[in-house]
Design an enzyme around this catalytic site. Structure first.
Site, PDB file in Angstrom:
ATOM      1  N   GLU A 130       0.846  -1.206   0.000  1.00  0.00           N
ATOM      2  CA  GLU A 130       0.000   0.000   0.000  1.00  0.00           C
ATOM      3  C   GLU A 130       0.881   1.256   0.000  1.00  0.00           C
ATOM      4  OE1 GLU A 130      -2.952   0.570   3.219  1.00  0.00           O
ATOM      5  OE2 GLU A 130      -2.500   2.693   2.974  1.00  0.00           O
ATOM      6  N   THR A 168      -3.073   3.220   5.679  1.00  0.00           N
ATOM      7  CA  THR A 168      -4.409   3.082   6.289  1.00  0.00           C
ATOM      8  C   THR A 168      -4.412   2.169   7.513  1.00  0.00           C
ATOM      9  OG1 THR A 168      -4.916   1.285   4.779  1.00  0.00           O
ATOM     10  CG2 THR A 168      -5.709   3.473   4.150  1.00  0.00           C
ATOM     11  N   CYS A 196      -7.498   4.215   8.408  1.00  0.00           N
ATOM     12  CA  CYS A 196      -8.882   3.796   8.162  1.00  0.00           C
ATOM     13  C   CYS A 196      -9.575   3.455   9.477  1.00  0.00           C
ATOM     14  CB  CYS A 196      -8.843   2.586   7.248  1.00  0.00           C
ATOM     15  SG  CYS A 196     -10.425   1.829   7.055  1.00  0.00           S
ATOM     16  N   SER A 224       0.195 -10.759   7.017  1.00  0.00           N
ATOM     17  CA  SER A 224      -0.740  -9.637   7.099  1.00  0.00           C
ATOM     18  C   SER A 224      -0.284  -8.658   8.181  1.00  0.00           C
ATOM     19  CB  SER A 224      -2.141 -10.190   7.407  1.00  0.00           C
ATOM     20  OG  SER A 224      -2.911  -9.208   8.043  1.00  0.00           O
ATOM     21  N   SER A 268      -7.975  -9.551   6.517  1.00  0.00           N
ATOM     22  CA  SER A 268      -8.002 -10.472   5.372  1.00  0.00           C
ATOM     23  C   SER A 268      -8.486 -11.866   5.740  1.00  0.00           C
ATOM     24  CB  SER A 268      -6.612 -10.586   4.761  1.00  0.00           C
ATOM     25  OG  SER A 268      -5.783  -9.553   5.124  1.00  0.00           O
TER      26      SER A 268
HETATM   27 FE1  F3S Z   1      -9.922  -0.080   2.941  1.00  0.00          FE
HETATM   28 FE2  F3S Z   1      -9.793   0.348   5.463  1.00  0.00          FE
HETATM   29 FE3  F3S Z   1      -9.973  -2.035   4.582  1.00  0.00          FE
HETATM   30  S1  F3S Z   1      -8.608   1.324   3.916  1.00  0.00           S
HETATM   31  S2  F3S Z   1      -8.983  -2.011   2.621  1.00  0.00           S
HETATM   32  S3  F3S Z   1     -11.543  -0.476   4.413  1.00  0.00           S
HETATM   33  S4  F3S Z   1      -8.721  -1.388   6.263  1.00  0.00           S
END
Ligand code: F3S
Length: 285
Positions: A130, A168, A196, A224, A268
């Site tokens: 990323e 994120t 995020c 991960s 994930s």
């Molecule tokens: Fe997107 Fe947040 Fe998941 S940036 S990929 S929703 S951890």
């Protein structure tokens, strides 16, 4: 035994969207085009293996991508560099862009701020795809800072404004701390907290649960980074924290009948794996 599963465990919105888009492509592939993902779609070996069985191949590098002249390329939720998009276009490949919109937003920010001649700082792990993707949009005048030492060492070569963004999935506390170190240097800095919420919520909930339980299980892929962070956070709260990829890695012999067990999982981790672990912990006692 009491078992609690974190509500925020497992796929976040962006990962779910990316994984779903691969399965959609498989289903709707009427022209029988070869399907590729640029990098594994998520850091989960089980899912990647399943996709492989369905004919989806993983492209691991720019050089590999350059050789592909036909097919569908799916960009995963991590996003990628501008160069990758250019190659896909030049080679006439079909693009399916599953970059998470939150990551896309960072690409847009760094591109805009770079155009304003600012120096970009990405707080994150420089080896993470990323971050490499974001770097691919922020130009040469970019520094990636991932730890205290790098933050201390940071020095602006030219008299420029600085824009700070974050990977994120970066730890919120660590982000604040590193920003504090950089801010003390007295540069003209704008900080955009691009962590995020999904990560923040997952981490906060995991911390809370880990502080209350006797045993804590963290499920996620070995590679991960968000699962690794989740594990660190839980381990700090609960000494008996176990990092597993699937049920096979779980040794229940240390668990007691009256244990209070918490379960969480990285972004994930598919739901079926979480369910399987949950069910087995419950039926064991
Ligand atoms: Fe997107 Fe947040 Fe998941 S940036 S990929 S929703 S951890």
């Amino acid at each position: 035994m009491k078992v609690v599963v974190a509500k925020s465990a497992g796929f976040c919105f962006g990962v779910k969207r990316a994984v779903d888009s691969v399965y959609e492509q498989i289903e709707n592939n009427d022209n029988d085009k070869k399907i590729y993902t640029y990098g594994p779609i998520i850091h989960n070996e089980e899912v990647v293996k399943d996709l492989e069985k369905r004919g989806v191949s993983v492209i691991n590098s720019i050089d590999e991508l350059k050789k592909v002249k036909n097919g569908i390329i799916i960009i995963r939720s991590h996003g990628t560099t501008k160069e990758t998009y250019d190659i896909i276009e030049d080679n006439g490949l079909t693009l399916v862009d599953a970059t998470c919109p939150f990551v896309k937003k960072i690409h847009k920010i760094v591109q805009d701020e770079k155009d304003k001649e600012k120096h970009i700082i990405i707080i994150g792990n420089s080896a993470h795809p990323e971050v490499q993707g974001i770097r691919g949009w922020s130009g040469n005048d970019t520094t990636v800072i991932g730890n205290e030492e790098e933050a201390e060492r940071f020095e602006l070569k030219e008299n420029k404004q600085v824009c700070i963004v974050s990977q994120t999935t970066f730890n919120y506390k660590k982000f604040k701390y590193l920003v504090e170190i950089i801010t003390k240097k007295g540069y003209d800095i704008s900080v955009l907290d691009t962590i995020c919420n999904a990560t923040h919520e997952r981490q906060a909930e995991a911390k809370k649960i880990a502080a209350e339980v006797d045993e804590m299980i963290v499920i996620g892929g070995k590679h991960s980074s968000n699962t690794q962070k989740l594990y660190e956070i839980c381990k700090n709260e609960c000494n008996h924290t176990y990092y597993i990829q699937t049920l096979d890695d779980l040794d229940l012999s240390n668990f007691k009948e009256d244990s209070y067990v918490g379960i969480t999982a990285g972004a994930s981790t598919p739901n079926n794996i979480i369910e399987e672990v949950h069910t087995n912990v419950r039926i064991k006692f």
